[in-house]
Motif scaffolding. Structure first.
Motif, PDB file in Angstrom:
ATOM      1  N   MET A   1       0.837  -1.204   0.000  1.00 21.88           N
ATOM      2  CA  MET A   1       0.000   0.000   0.000  1.00 21.88           C
ATOM      3  C   MET A   1       0.870   1.251   0.000  1.00 21.88           C
ATOM      4  O   MET A   1       0.665   2.193   0.767  1.00 21.88           O
ATOM      5  N   GLU A   2       1.877   1.277  -0.874  1.00 25.59           N
ATOM      6  CA  GLU A   2       2.859   2.364  -0.858  1.00 25.59           C
ATOM      7  C   GLU A   2       2.282   3.709  -1.272  1.00 25.59           C
ATOM      8  O   GLU A   2       2.876   4.751  -0.998  1.00 25.59           O
ATOM      9  N   LEU A   3       1.129   3.724  -1.923  1.00 20.01           N
ATOM     10  CA  LEU A   3       0.520   4.982  -2.345  1.00 20.01           C
ATOM     11  C   LEU A   3      -0.787   5.233  -1.603  1.00 20.01           C
ATOM     12  O   LEU A   3      -1.690   5.882  -2.120  1.00 20.01           O
ATOM     13  N   ASN A   4      -0.877   4.731  -0.401  1.00 19.46           N
ATOM     14  CA  ASN A   4      -2.101   4.810   0.375  1.00 19.46           C
ATOM     15  C   ASN A   4      -2.605   6.246   0.502  1.00 19.46           C
ATOM     16  O   ASN A   4      -1.908   7.133   0.989  1.00 19.46           O
ATOM     17  N   GLY A   5      -3.813   6.486  -0.002  1.00 20.31           N
ATOM     18  CA  GLY A   5      -4.448   7.791   0.119  1.00 20.31           C
ATOM     19  C   GLY A   5      -4.134   8.780  -0.973  1.00 20.31           C
ATOM     20  O   GLY A   5      -4.798   9.817  -1.073  1.00 20.31           O
ATOM     21  N   ARG A   6      -3.141   8.512  -1.806  1.00 18.07           N
ATOM     22  CA  ARG A   6      -2.820   9.463  -2.877  1.00 18.07           C
ATOM     23  C   ARG A   6      -3.844   9.344  -4.011  1.00 18.07           C
ATOM     24  O   ARG A   6      -4.393   8.279  -4.270  1.00 18.07           O
ATOM     25  N   VAL A   7      -4.061  10.455  -4.679  1.00 13.37           N
ATOM     26  CA  VAL A   7      -5.104  10.517  -5.698  1.00 13.37           C
ATOM     27  C   VAL A   7      -4.459  10.521  -7.085  1.00 13.37           C
ATOM     28  O   VAL A   7      -3.565  11.329  -7.359  1.00 13.37           O
ATOM     29  N   VAL A   8      -4.929   9.624  -7.931  1.00 10.36           N
ATOM     30  CA  VAL A   8      -4.341   9.444  -9.253  1.00 10.36           C
ATOM     31  C   VAL A   8      -5.385   9.698 -10.331  1.00 10.36           C
ATOM     32  O   VAL A   8      -6.479   9.118 -10.300  1.00 10.36           O
ATOM     33  N   ALA A   9      -5.065  10.552 -11.285  1.00 12.03           N
ATOM     34  CA  ALA A   9      -5.892  10.780 -12.467  1.00 12.03           C
ATOM     35  C   ALA A   9      -5.229  10.070 -13.644  1.00 12.03           C
ATOM     36  O   ALA A   9      -4.037  10.254 -13.894  1.00 12.03           O
ATOM     37  N   ILE A  10      -5.994   9.255 -14.355  1.00 11.08           N
ATOM     38  CA  ILE A  10      -5.451   8.482 -15.483  1.00 11.08           C
ATOM     39  C   ILE A  10      -6.279   8.752 -16.723  1.00 11.08           C
ATOM     40  O   ILE A  10      -7.444   8.349 -16.811  1.00 11.08           O
ATOM     41  N   THR A  11      -5.701   9.453 -17.696  1.00 10.42           N
ATOM     42  CA  THR A  11      -6.400   9.634 -18.968  1.00 10.42           C
ATOM     43  C   THR A  11      -6.296   8.337 -19.763  1.00 10.42           C
ATOM     44  O   THR A  11      -5.320   7.605 -19.666  1.00 10.42           O
ATOM     45  N   GLY A  12      -7.327   8.056 -20.545  1.00 10.27           N
ATOM     46  CA  GLY A  12      -7.348   6.787 -21.268  1.00 10.27           C
ATOM     47  C   GLY A  12      -7.418   5.603 -20.323  1.00 10.27           C
ATOM     48  O   GLY A  12      -6.962   4.510 -20.657  1.00 10.27           O
ATOM     49  N   ALA A  20      -4.909  -1.020 -16.921  1.00  5.60           N
ATOM     50  CA  ALA A  20      -3.929  -1.773 -16.125  1.00  5.60           C
ATOM     51  C   ALA A  20      -3.296  -0.873 -15.071  1.00  5.60           C
ATOM     52  O   ALA A  20      -3.054  -1.300 -13.933  1.00  5.60           O
ATOM     53  N   CYS A  21      -3.042   0.385 -15.429  1.00  2.00           N
ATOM     54  CA  CYS A  21      -2.505   1.336 -14.455  1.00  2.00           C
ATOM     55  C   CYS A  21      -3.510   1.574 -13.331  1.00  2.00           C
ATOM     56  O   CYS A  21      -3.144   1.623 -12.152  1.00  2.00           O
ATOM     57  N   ALA A  22      -4.784   1.718 -13.687  1.00  2.00           N
ATOM     58  CA  ALA A  22      -5.817   1.940 -12.675  1.00  2.00           C
ATOM     59  C   ALA A  22      -5.842   0.791 -11.678  1.00  2.00           C
ATOM     60  O   ALA A  22      -5.938   1.016 -10.460  1.00  2.00           O
ATOM     61  N   ALA A  23      -5.735  -0.438 -12.158  1.00  2.00           N
ATOM     62  CA  ALA A  23      -5.754  -1.603 -11.274  1.00  2.00           C
ATOM     63  C   ALA A  23      -4.525  -1.624 -10.373  1.00  2.00           C
ATOM     64  O   ALA A  23      -4.622  -1.912  -9.169  1.00  2.00           O
ATOM     65  N   ARG A  24      -3.373  -1.328 -10.925  1.00  2.00           N
ATOM     66  CA  ARG A  24      -2.129  -1.320 -10.145  1.00  2.00           C
ATOM     67  C   ARG A  24      -2.167  -0.259  -9.045  1.00  2.00           C
ATOM     68  O   ARG A  24      -1.786  -0.511  -7.900  1.00  2.00           O
ATOM     69  N   PHE A  25      -2.599   0.946  -9.396  1.00  2.00           N
ATOM     70  CA  PHE A  25      -2.637   2.023  -8.408  1.00  2.00           C
ATOM     71  C   PHE A  25      -3.661   1.735  -7.312  1.00  2.00           C
ATOM     72  O   PHE A  25      -3.415   2.013  -6.135  1.00  2.00           O
ATOM     73  N   ALA A  26      -4.794   1.187  -7.689  1.00  2.00           N
ATOM     74  CA  ALA A  26      -5.802   0.846  -6.689  1.00  2.00           C
ATOM     75  C   ALA A  26      -5.268  -0.201  -5.724  1.00  2.00           C
ATOM     76  O   ALA A  26      -5.483  -0.113  -4.508  1.00  2.00           O
ATOM     77  N   ALA A  27      -4.543  -1.187  -6.247  1.00  2.00           N
ATOM     78  CA  ALA A  27      -3.970  -2.224  -5.396  1.00  2.00           C
ATOM     79  C   ALA A  27      -2.907  -1.660  -4.461  1.00  2.00           C
ATOM     80  O   ALA A  27      -2.645  -2.231  -3.391  1.00  2.00           O
ATOM     81  N   ALA A  28      -2.277  -0.533  -4.866  1.00  2.00           N
ATOM     82  CA  ALA A  28      -1.256   0.103  -4.036  1.00  2.00           C
ATOM     83  C   ALA A  28      -1.867   1.081  -3.029  1.00  2.00           C
ATOM     84  O   ALA A  28      -1.132   1.777  -2.324  1.00  2.00           O
ATOM     85  N   GLY A  29      -3.191   1.145  -2.977  1.00  2.00           N
ATOM     86  CA  GLY A  29      -3.863   1.979  -1.978  1.00  2.00           C
ATOM     87  C   GLY A  29      -4.252   3.360  -2.427  1.00  2.00           C
ATOM     88  O   GLY A  29      -4.731   4.164  -1.629  1.00  2.00           O
ATOM     89  N   ALA A  30      -4.046   3.659  -3.708  1.00  2.00           N
ATOM     90  CA  ALA A  30      -4.373   4.997  -4.202  1.00  2.00           C
ATOM     91  C   ALA A  30      -5.864   5.133  -4.488  1.00  2.00           C
ATOM     92  O   ALA A  30      -6.571   4.139  -4.704  1.00  2.00           O
ATOM     93  N   LYS A  31      -6.329   6.367  -4.499  1.00  2.00           N
ATOM     94  CA  LYS A  31      -7.677   6.695  -4.955  1.00  2.00           C
ATOM     95  C   LYS A  31      -7.574   7.026  -6.433  1.00  2.00           C
ATOM     96  O   LYS A  31      -6.887   7.980  -6.804  1.00  2.00           O
ATOM     97  N   VAL A  32      -8.220   6.238  -7.265  1.00  2.00           N
ATOM     98  CA  VAL A  32      -8.022   6.330  -8.707  1.00  2.00           C
ATOM     99  C   VAL A  32      -9.251   6.916  -9.391  1.00  2.00           C
ATOM    100  O   VAL A  32     -10.384   6.522  -9.100  1.00  2.00           O
TER     101      VAL A  32
END
Length: 241
Positions: A1-12, A20-32
């Motif tokens: 959960m290295e990105l726990n709580g961080r917010v990620v915007a992914i175009t496309g 695939a990026c959305a799934a990876r970031f979500a698994a790392a604890g980010a809000k996607v």
């Protein structure tokens, strides 16, 4: 959960590498938040429309309390030599693949500037630095993304915003599948693409997403203005035939 709580915007972010990026970031604890023209996206946005990007970024930031990371994954492909596409197609591809990155980055920057962990990751390609046949327009667009990444990194480093890009080889995505389906021998054409890479196989979208996650994470805090190749060795290896 290295990105726990961080917010990620992914175009496309509704398909292919973006998904695939959305799934990876979500698994790392980010809000996607995925931004796409697809109905499957979290926020409807078109990288050719600055107003839609600004509205989507604002909605995402309001929903999750800001934006820490932007992944510019939206892009389209193009096949053919330099004379193989007309002016309209040149304008369309460059508008999505290059100006789209600039639009999305501009729309996200007001929120990124408020973050203590701001990162922009652009999706480039092996064709930015290696000449492949029948990819003139696509290569021009991704070469521009590579150069834009360096320029953005130089402009934003003093503000504590890191900018990098990932340069995949041929990735097993829906776009590649559609391209292969238009050939006389899809399986043979796919085997040729795989054989072109020293590893003997196509890159997976998840492998590209893993590289994006690494560059966006805290372990890459001293890394900016660089391109990470995820290309099965195509850019650097020359194997005997």
């Amino acid at each position: 959960m290295e990105l726990n709580g961080r917010v990620v915007a992914i175009t496309g972010g509704a398909s292919g590498i973006g998904a695939a990026c959305a799934a990876r970031f979500a698994a790392a604890g980010a809000k996607v938040g995925t931004l796409d023209i697809s109905p499957q996206a979290d926020f409807k946005a078109d990288v050719r429309d600055r107003a839609s990007l600004q509205a989507a970024m604002a909605e995402l930031a309001n929903t999750h309390g800001g934006i820490d990371i932007l992944v510019n994954s939206a892009g389209i492909g193009s096949v053919g030599p330099v004379e193989g596409n007309d002016d309209e197609e040149w304008a369309r591809v460059l508008d999505v693949n290059v100006t789209g990155v600039a639009r999305a980055s501009s729309a996200a920057l007001p929120y990124l500037r408020r973050s203590d962990h701001a990162v922009i990751i652009n999706l480039s390609s092996i064709v930015a630095t290696a000449g492949l046949v029948q990819r003139a327009l696509y290569s021009a667009s991704k070469g521009a993304v590579h150069a834009l990444t360096l320029a953005m990194a130089a402009d934003l480093v003093s503000e504590g915003i890191r900018v990098c890009c990932v340069a995949p080889g041929t990735v097993d995505t829906p776009w590649v599948a559609r391209l292969l389906a238009r050939t006389d021998d899809p399986e043979g054409a796919k085997a040729q693409l795989a054989a072109r890479q020293p590893t003997g196989r196509l890159v997976t979208a998840d492998e590209v997403a893993a590289a994006v996650l690494y560059l966006a994470g805290p372990a890459s805090g001293a890394t900016t203005g660089m391109s990470l190749a995820v290309d099965g060795g195509l850019s650097g290896l020359r194997l005997p035939r």
